[in-house]
Motif scaffolding. Structure first.
Motif, PDB file in Angstrom:
ATOM      1  N   TYR A   5       0.744  -1.116   0.174  1.00 42.83           N
ATOM      2  CA  TYR A   5      -0.138  -0.044   0.043  1.00 42.83           C
ATOM      3  C   TYR A   5       0.787   1.416   0.255  1.00 42.83           C
ATOM      4  O   TYR A   5       0.602   2.298  -0.865  1.00 42.83           O
ATOM      5  N   SER A 108      -3.515   2.325  -5.770  1.00 42.26           N
ATOM      6  CA  SER A 108      -3.619   3.113  -4.206  1.00 42.26           C
ATOM      7  C   SER A 108      -5.017   2.781  -3.473  1.00 42.26           C
ATOM      8  O   SER A 108      -5.210   2.924  -2.601  1.00 42.26           O
ATOM      9  N   PHE A 111      -5.615  -0.683  -2.363  1.00 46.60           N
ATOM     10  CA  PHE A 111      -5.029  -0.969  -1.069  1.00 46.60           C
ATOM     11  C   PHE A 111      -5.624  -0.149   0.038  1.00 46.60           C
ATOM     12  O   PHE A 111      -5.683  -0.472   1.155  1.00 46.60           O
TER      13      PHE A 111
END
Length: 115
Positions: A5, A108, A111
Motif C-alpha cells: 500500500y 492505491s 489498497f
C-alpha cells in the motif's frame, strides 16, 4: 500499514506530482496533445492543480485514511476522464500515456479500501 500500500501510494503520488509539474512548465508536447484532443490550453493550469492536489492528498492519506481514499478515487476519475477524452478525440496513439497513472491510482485506491 502494508508495504505494498505504501509503495503503490508513494509511486502514485510521485507520478501525479510529476505530471502536474510537466503541466506547470507547459511542455510543448503536452500542449500539442491537448490541442489534438480539443482541450483548450487555458485548462492546463487547473488540470495541473487537480493532479497536484491528488498527489499531495495521497501522501497526506498515508496518515489519514479517508483522505487517501478520496485522493486516489479523484485521480482514478481524472485519468479515466483523460482516457475517455482521448477516445472521443480519436487520439488512439496517445491512449497509453495516462494508463500508468491510472494503474497506480487504482492500485492505491484498492489498497486504501482494503486496509
Amino acid at each position: 500499514m502494508d508495504v505494498a500500500y505504501v509503495v503503490a501510494t508513494v509511486l502514485a503520488a510521485a507520478a501525479a506530482l510529476l505530471a502536474a509539474g510537466i503541466d506547470v512548465v507547459r511542455a510543448e508536447w503536452v500542449r500539442t496533445n491537448m490541442r489534438g484532443s480539443g482541450i483548450p490550453e487555458s485548462w492546463l493550469t487547473p488540470l495541473a492543480v487537480v493532479k497536484a492536489v491528488g498527489g499531495a492528498g495521497l501522501l497526506v492519506g498515508l496518515a489519514v485514511a479517508p483522505i487517501a481514499v478520496a485522493a486516489a478515487a479523484g485521480l482514478v476519475v481524472y485519468f479515466v476522464g483523460a482516457e475517455l477524452t482521448l477516445l472521443r478525440a480519436r487520439q488512439y496513439a496517445h491512449l497509453g500515456y495516462p494508463l500508468p497513472f491510472l494503474a497506480l491510482a487504482a492500485a492505491s485506491l484498492g489498497f486504501a479500501l482494503a486496509s
